[in-house]
Design an enzyme around this catalytic site. Structure first.
Site, PDB file in Angstrom:
ATOM      1  N   HIS A 100       8.237   0.274  -6.578  1.00 57.88           N
ATOM      2  CA  HIS A 100       8.536   1.704  -6.736  1.00 57.88           C
ATOM      3  C   HIS A 100       7.382   2.418  -7.431  1.00 57.88           C
ATOM      4  O   HIS A 100       6.464   1.792  -7.965  1.00 57.88           O
ATOM      5  CB  HIS A 100       9.826   1.913  -7.534  1.00 57.88           C
ATOM      6  CG  HIS A 100       9.754   1.436  -8.954  1.00 57.88           C
ATOM      7  ND1 HIS A 100       9.767   0.112  -9.298  1.00 57.88           N
ATOM      8  CD2 HIS A 100       9.669   2.115 -10.125  1.00 57.88           C
ATOM      9  CE1 HIS A 100       9.696  -0.016 -10.608  1.00 57.88           C
ATOM     10  NE2 HIS A 100       9.628   1.193 -11.136  1.00 57.88           N
ATOM     11  N   ASP A 102       7.185   5.403 -10.352  1.00 60.64           N
ATOM     12  CA  ASP A 102       8.099   6.049 -11.300  1.00 60.64           C
ATOM     13  C   ASP A 102       8.259   7.540 -11.016  1.00 60.64           C
ATOM     14  O   ASP A 102       7.264   8.251 -10.831  1.00 60.64           O
ATOM     15  CB  ASP A 102       7.581   5.902 -12.740  1.00 60.64           C
ATOM     16  CG  ASP A 102       7.694   4.466 -13.233  1.00 60.64           C
ATOM     17  OD1 ASP A 102       8.575   3.729 -12.748  1.00 60.64           O
ATOM     18  OD2 ASP A 102       6.882   4.091 -14.100  1.00 60.64           O
ATOM     19  N   HIS A 256       4.647  -0.391  -8.571  1.00 57.31           N
ATOM     20  CA  HIS A 256       4.736  -1.570  -9.431  1.00 57.31           C
ATOM     21  C   HIS A 256       6.079  -2.264  -9.237  1.00 57.31           C
ATOM     22  O   HIS A 256       7.019  -1.684  -8.678  1.00 57.31           O
ATOM     23  CB  HIS A 256       4.482  -1.227 -10.904  1.00 57.31           C
ATOM     24  CG  HIS A 256       5.412  -0.202 -11.460  1.00 57.31           C
ATOM     25  ND1 HIS A 256       5.322   1.133 -11.175  1.00 57.31           N
ATOM     26  CD2 HIS A 256       6.475  -0.330 -12.285  1.00 57.31           C
ATOM     27  CE1 HIS A 256       6.277   1.786 -11.798  1.00 57.31           C
ATOM     28  NE2 HIS A 256       7.001   0.930 -12.480  1.00 57.31           N
ATOM     29  N   ARG A 271       8.616   2.063 -22.823  1.00 56.93           N
ATOM     30  CA  ARG A 271       7.814   2.867 -21.889  1.00 56.93           C
ATOM     31  C   ARG A 271       7.839   4.331 -22.267  1.00 56.93           C
ATOM     32  O   ARG A 271       8.905   4.869 -22.593  1.00 56.93           O
ATOM     33  CB  ARG A 271       8.359   2.698 -20.465  1.00 56.93           C
ATOM     34  CG  ARG A 271       7.437   3.283 -19.405  1.00 56.93           C
ATOM     35  CD  ARG A 271       8.004   3.127 -18.020  1.00 56.93           C
ATOM     36  NE  ARG A 271       8.669   4.345 -17.599  1.00 56.93           N
ATOM     37  CZ  ARG A 271       9.424   4.455 -16.506  1.00 56.93           C
ATOM     38  NH1 ARG A 271       9.634   3.393 -15.731  1.00 56.93           N
ATOM     39  NH2 ARG A 271       9.979   5.602 -16.193  1.00 56.93           N
TER      40      ARG A 271
HETATM   41  C1  SIN Z   1       9.140  -0.254 -14.977  1.00 55.55           C
HETATM   42  O1  SIN Z   1       9.458  -0.256 -13.793  1.00 55.55           O
HETATM   43  O2  SIN Z   1       8.780   0.767 -15.553  1.00 55.55           O
HETATM   44  C2  SIN Z   1       9.205  -1.540 -15.756  1.00 55.55           C
HETATM   45  C3  SIN Z   1       8.087  -2.464 -15.437  1.00 55.55           C
HETATM   46  C4  SIN Z   1       8.155  -3.737 -16.215  1.00 55.55           C
HETATM   47  O3  SIN Z   1       9.067  -3.905 -17.034  1.00 55.55           O
HETATM   48  O4  SIN Z   1       7.276  -4.582 -16.034  1.00 55.55           O
END
Ligand code: SIN
Length: 293
Positions: A100, A102, A256, A271
């Site tokens: 995805h 973000d 990612h 995050r």
């Molecule tokens: C996310 O999708 O923001 C999380 C990525 C992760 O935890 O590695």
């Protein structure tokens, strides 16, 4: 005077590790500018051995743009811009466990995300990244030209509608008090990066529902083709975390995927997500409107 950053590339398509900088400090503007240049050039950058409290992570993120408050996932009580991403040993599914980009489900998607590792499993828990600029570059001129005429509809409905909310809860995420409406927003299938001018594919399996103006069933073949193409290993890099590691990725050109391969262990990340400066968002909207005719 600011020390020059040491930058080591990690893979052919994207990714670089940066050393020689302490992100917990109030960094000079020229260091922030150098980090921003490295981000847009390498698309995802990594730092090791950092010590970031939520306040310091917020202060670092805010140097790059206003911080996003996630509409559907609750932030920390005293730092609403900071999302805690925790997988407990007994949890089965993880947050971010699928390709995805973000916040593509917002009218003005986030430009970047900064993820800090508080606690990592003994093994596993890596994150994969895929360059959507490399994915675009590899297409034929004919398909590029066709895709440039298309826009796609994005929505958080699969993840964060009433049904999606229960999935988020199963991932251990605390759900924000949303207004119950999960909107749909249209973005170009090919995004021109506002800072580099480089083109990238901007569709993703989590949040892209269909090609604008096409039925879902009509969109499926094209989107399935693109989703498969976009995750080709030659477009990816992989990051193995340690406590204190930081990843900063550019959502405009990177997908990612948080791997869920550490059963019985705890992983704890924080995050912050960076929105575009209002002027940049305005410019991007004008380009989008012009494209839509
Ligand atoms: C996310 O999708 O923001 C999380 C990525 C992760 O935890 O590695």
């Amino acid at each position: 005077m600011a020390q020059p950053l040491k930058i080591r590339r990690l893979a052919g398509a994207l990714g670089a590790e940066i050393s020689g900088v302490d992100l917990s400090q109030d960094l000079p503007d020229e260091t922030i500018a150098a980090i921003r240049r490295a981000l847009v050039e390498h698309q995802v950058i990594f730092f090791r051995d950092q010590d970031l409290t939520p306040a310091r992570q917020t202060a670092f993120g805010a140097r790059f743009g206003p911080l996003n408050i996630h509409p559907y996932v609750a932030g920390m009580a005293d730092h609403p811009e900071v999302m805690e991403i925790v997988k407990e040993p007994e949890d089965r599914i993880n947050f971010g466990g699928g390709w995805h980009s973000d916040m593509s489900f917002l009218q003005t998607p986030a430009i970047g995300s900064i993820l800090y590792a508080v606690q990592v499993p003994e093994f596993g828990g890596d994150t994969l990244f895929a360059s959507q600029a490399a994915a675009y570059d590899a297409l034929s001129p004919g398909l590029k030209a066709t895709l440039e005429t298309l826009s796609a509809v994005h929505s958080a409905s699969r993840e964060y509608s009433a049904q999606g909310h229960s999935a988020q809860k199963r991932k251990g995420m605390s759900v924000a008090e949303a207004d119950g409406y999960v909107g749909e927003y249209v973005h170009p299938v090919v995004l021109t990066h506002p800072e580099t001018g480089r083109k990238a594919l901007y569709v993703n399996p989590a949040f892209t529902l269909r090609i604008d103006g096409w039925k879902t069933s009509e969109s499926k073949a094209l989107l399935d083709y693109l989703f498969n193409h976009c995750r080709y290993e030659g477009f990816t890099c992989r990051f193995t975390w340690a406590a204190g590691s930081v990843a900063f990725w550019d959502n405009r050109s990177v997908w990612h995927f948080a791997l869920n391969d550490y059963p019985g262990q705890r992983r704890h990340m924080r995050r912050v997500t960076v929105d575009p400066w209002p002027a940049m968002a305005e410019q991007a909207r004008e380009v989008e409107l012009a494209r839509a005719g």
